[in-house]
Scaffold this active site. Structure first.
Site, PDB file in Angstrom:
ATOM      1  N   HIS A 192       0.694  -1.088   0.255  1.00  0.00           N
ATOM      2  CA  HIS A 192       0.068  -0.160  -0.022  1.00  0.00           C
ATOM      3  C   HIS A 192       0.424   1.278  -0.054  1.00  0.00           C
ATOM      4  CE1 HIS A 192       0.481   0.142   4.287  1.00  0.00           C
ATOM      5  NE2 HIS A 192       1.163   0.618   4.417  1.00  0.00           N
TER       6      HIS A 192
HETATM    7  P1  TYD Z   1      -1.562  -2.356   7.094  1.00  0.00           P
HETATM    8  O1  TYD Z   1      -1.480  -1.207   7.088  1.00  0.00           O
HETATM    9  O2  TYD Z   1      -2.592  -3.189   6.007  1.00  0.00           O
HETATM   10  O3  TYD Z   1      -0.278  -3.232   7.674  1.00  0.00           O
HETATM   11  P2  TYD Z   1       1.042  -4.098   6.989  1.00  0.00           P
HETATM   12  O4  TYD Z   1       1.456  -2.808   6.360  1.00  0.00           O
HETATM   13  O5  TYD Z   1       1.882  -3.471   7.892  1.00  0.00           O
HETATM   14  O6  TYD Z   1       0.937  -5.009   6.332  1.00  0.00           O
HETATM   15  O7  TYD Z   1      -3.209  -2.477   8.512  1.00  0.00           O
HETATM   16  C1  TYD Z   1      -3.298  -4.380   8.712  1.00  0.00           C
HETATM   17  C2  TYD Z   1      -4.421  -4.394   9.455  1.00  0.00           C
HETATM   18  O8  TYD Z   1      -4.423  -3.818  10.744  1.00  0.00           O
HETATM   19  C3  TYD Z   1      -5.750  -3.436   9.089  1.00  0.00           C
HETATM   20  O9  TYD Z   1      -7.107  -4.047   9.571  1.00  0.00           O
HETATM   21  C4  TYD Z   1      -5.724  -2.189   9.432  1.00  0.00           C
HETATM   22  C5  TYD Z   1      -5.962  -2.731  11.007  1.00  0.00           C
HETATM   23  N1  TYD Z   1      -4.335  -1.848  11.656  1.00  0.00           N
HETATM   24  C6  TYD Z   1      -4.692  -0.550  12.349  1.00  0.00           C
HETATM   25  O10 TYD Z   1      -5.681  -0.804  13.141  1.00  0.00           O
HETATM   26  N2  TYD Z   1      -3.822   0.338  13.228  1.00  0.00           N
HETATM   27  C7  TYD Z   1      -2.674   0.450  13.211  1.00  0.00           C
HETATM   28  O11 TYD Z   1      -1.410   1.858  13.172  1.00  0.00           O
HETATM   29  C8  TYD Z   1      -2.348  -0.792  11.697  1.00  0.00           C
HETATM   30  C9  TYD Z   1      -1.329   0.182  10.864  1.00  0.00           C
HETATM   31  C10 TYD Z   1      -2.815  -1.278  11.247  1.00  0.00           C
END
Ligand code: TYD
Length: 144
Positions: free
Chosen positions: A54
Site C-alpha cells: 500500500h
Molecule cells: P496494514 O497497514 O495493512 O498492515 P501492514 O501494512 O503492516 O501489512 O494493517 C493491517 C490491519 O491492521 C488493517 O486491518 C488495519 C489495522 N491497523 C490498525 O488498526 N491500526 C494501525 O495502526 C495499523 C498500522 C493497522
C-alpha cells in the site's frame, strides 16, 4: 532529476555500546523528521509472508528492524528501490505517496514503525493502479 524516492533515506541513530548490551534512542526534533503520533510493530511474521502493499497519502514513517531482518521495497511510481533492514540503530524514513512492500522477514524479526499520524484507512492507497493514477495526476502533496 530528483525523484520522490530520493526523499526516503536511512537515518542513523545513536548507538550506546556497552558490554551489558547496546542501547539506541530517538529524540523528537533531533532524529525524527516528524512528531510521533503512533507506534506499531509487526512480529510473529510467518516465513514467506508479505506485508505492506500500500501507499499513504499523507503519513510519514520511520521503519526500524529492532530484531532480525527484512526487506522494504519502495516505489514512487517511476523508480523502485529495496532496503535491507537488519540494524536496530538504523531507521528507514518513508515520505508520503510511496508504495511499499515488506518481505523476506527472518524468523523472530520485529518491525517497529513510528508514524506521524493516527491510523486512518482513508489515508491508504491499497490499489496500485489507483496509486499510480494519483501519482500521475499529482493529486497529493509530494514529500517534504
Ligand atoms: P496494514 O497497514 O495493512 O498492515 P501492514 O501494512 O503492516 O501489512 O494493517 C493491517 C490491519 O491492521 C488493517 O486491518 C488495519 C489495522 N491497523 C490498525 O488498526 N491500526 C494501525 O495502526 C495499523 C498500522 C493497522
Amino acid at each position: 532529476m530528483k525523484s520522490l524516492l530520493d526523499l526516503c533515506r536511512i537515518v542513523d541513530l545513536p548507538k550506546i555500546q556497552d558490554t551489558r548490551g547496546n542501547l539506541t534512542f530517538l529524540e523528537g526534533g533531533r532524529h525524527m523528521p516528524f512528531d510521533i503520533r503512533r507506534v506499531y510493530y509487526l512480529y510473529d511474521v510467518p516465513g514467506g509472508a508479505e506485508r505492506g502493499a500500500h501507499a499513504h497519502k499523507d503519513l510519514r514513517q520511520l521503519i526500524i528492524s529492532v530484531s532480525g531482518s527484512f526487506d522494504v521495497g519502495l516505489d514512487d511510481g517511476i523508480t523502485r528501490r529495496t532496503f535491507h533492514l537488519n540494524r536496530p540503530y538504523q531507521a528507514l524514513y518513508v515520505c508520503p505517496m510511496i508504495w511499499r512492500d515488506l518481505e523476506n522477514f527472518s524468523s523472530g524479526s520485529v518491525c517497529l514503525v513510528l508514524a506521524s499520524n493516527a491510523y486512518s484507512e482513508d489515508d491508504y492507497f491499497r490499489d496500485y493502479e489507483a496509486y499510480l493514477e494519483a501519482r500521475r495526476a499529482s493529486l497529493y502533496f509530494e514529500g517534504e
